[in-house]
Design a protein around this motif. Sequence first.
Motif, PDB file in Angstrom:
ATOM      1  N   SER A  81       0.747  -1.120  -0.160  1.00 55.07           N
ATOM      2  CA  SER A  81      -0.254  -0.018   0.120  1.00 55.07           C
ATOM      3  C   SER A  81       1.105   1.245   0.056  1.00 55.07           C
ATOM      4  CB  SER A  81      -0.998  -0.040   1.459  1.00 55.07           C
ATOM      5  OG  SER A  81      -1.905  -1.256   1.002  1.00 55.07           O
ATOM      6  N   ASN A  84       2.138   1.887  -3.473  1.00 51.69           N
ATOM      7  CA  ASN A  84       0.851   2.231  -4.395  1.00 51.69           C
ATOM      8  C   ASN A  84       0.733   3.731  -4.134  1.00 51.69           C
ATOM      9  OD1 ASN A  84       0.636  -0.439  -5.338  1.00 51.69           O
ATOM     10  ND2 ASN A  84      -1.195  -0.875  -3.891  1.00 51.69           N
ATOM     11  N   THR A  88       1.346   6.323  -7.429  1.00 53.43           N
ATOM     12  CA  THR A  88       0.117   7.078  -7.897  1.00 53.43           C
ATOM     13  C   THR A  88       0.385   8.555  -8.012  1.00 53.43           C
ATOM     14  OG1 THR A  88      -0.726   7.237  -5.888  1.00 53.43           O
ATOM     15  CG2 THR A  88      -1.504   5.370  -7.287  1.00 53.43           C
ATOM     16  N   SER A  93      -7.591   9.933  -8.466  1.00 51.19           N
ATOM     17  CA  SER A  93      -8.412   9.199  -7.580  1.00 51.19           C
ATOM     18  C   SER A  93      -7.781   7.732  -7.645  1.00 51.19           C
ATOM     19  CB  SER A  93      -9.658   8.614  -8.561  1.00 51.19           C
ATOM     20  OG  SER A  93      -9.034   8.115  -9.787  1.00 51.19           O
ATOM     21  N   GLU A  94      -6.663   7.495  -8.137  1.00 47.20           N
ATOM     22  CA  GLU A  94      -5.916   6.407  -7.851  1.00 47.20           C
ATOM     23  C   GLU A  94      -5.120   6.504  -6.457  1.00 47.20           C
ATOM     24  OE1 GLU A  94      -5.641   7.763 -10.749  1.00 47.20           O
ATOM     25  OE2 GLU A  94      -6.792   6.058 -11.966  1.00 47.20           O
ATOM     26  N   GLY A  96      -6.071   8.732  -4.005  1.00 47.02           N
ATOM     27  CA  GLY A  96      -7.219   8.344  -3.064  1.00 47.02           C
ATOM     28  C   GLY A  96      -7.419   6.987  -2.505  1.00 47.02           C
ATOM     29  N   ALA A  97      -7.536   6.156  -3.682  1.00 49.93           N
ATOM     30  CA  ALA A  97      -7.699   4.764  -3.272  1.00 49.93           C
ATOM     31  C   ALA A  97      -6.836   4.100  -2.610  1.00 49.93           C
ATOM     32  CB  ALA A  97      -8.147   3.980  -4.728  1.00 49.93           C
ATOM     33  N   GLU A 100      -6.699   5.296   0.917  1.00 43.47           N
ATOM     34  CA  GLU A 100      -7.816   4.540   1.916  1.00 43.47           C
ATOM     35  C   GLU A 100      -7.209   3.103   1.981  1.00 43.47           C
ATOM     36  OE1 GLU A 100     -10.436   5.459   3.276  1.00 43.47           O
ATOM     37  OE2 GLU A 100      -9.776   7.594   2.708  1.00 43.47           O
ATOM     38  N   SER A 101      -6.639   2.289   0.895  1.00 42.00           N
ATOM     39  CA  SER A 101      -6.131   1.076   1.218  1.00 42.00           C
ATOM     40  C   SER A 101      -4.946   1.239   2.505  1.00 42.00           C
ATOM     41  CB  SER A 101      -5.421   0.562  -0.001  1.00 42.00           C
ATOM     42  OG  SER A 101      -5.145  -0.672   0.265  1.00 42.00           O
TER      43      SER A 101
END
Length: 119
Positions: A81, A84, A88, A93-94, A96-97, A100-101
């Motif tokens: 994570s 990631n 990004t 939006s990636e 943000g995801a 969150e992950s």
Amino acid sequence: MTIEFLSAFGLGALITAVFQAFFNIYHNKKILSFQEKKEAYVGLLEAYHKVAVQNSLEAAKNFAYWQMRCELISNAKVRKSIQNVIDTESGSSERGAALESLKKFIREDLGIEGKKWSL
């Protein structure tokens, strides 16, 4: 009969003492692990914030330091994570995801996922 009773009582006390010693060692290791992880994750998030606000070489180096600390103590989901988030683009939006992950897996690693906290 008295000797048997004393022997049984002494053996029970010894077993209890050994069990308590092992339990205390396990409990202390668990607390230490939580504290180390919490410190590393808070440091990582603070460093991420500095990079987002300052965007300087010093802030980036500080983030890399905390990333390394997290890689030493975190599980594979948290490490992936973090990567990631790095991979990004800021504001996407990636990203943000990915954030969150990251939060989800940090909570899981700390063992606080789904717990309700009250003051």
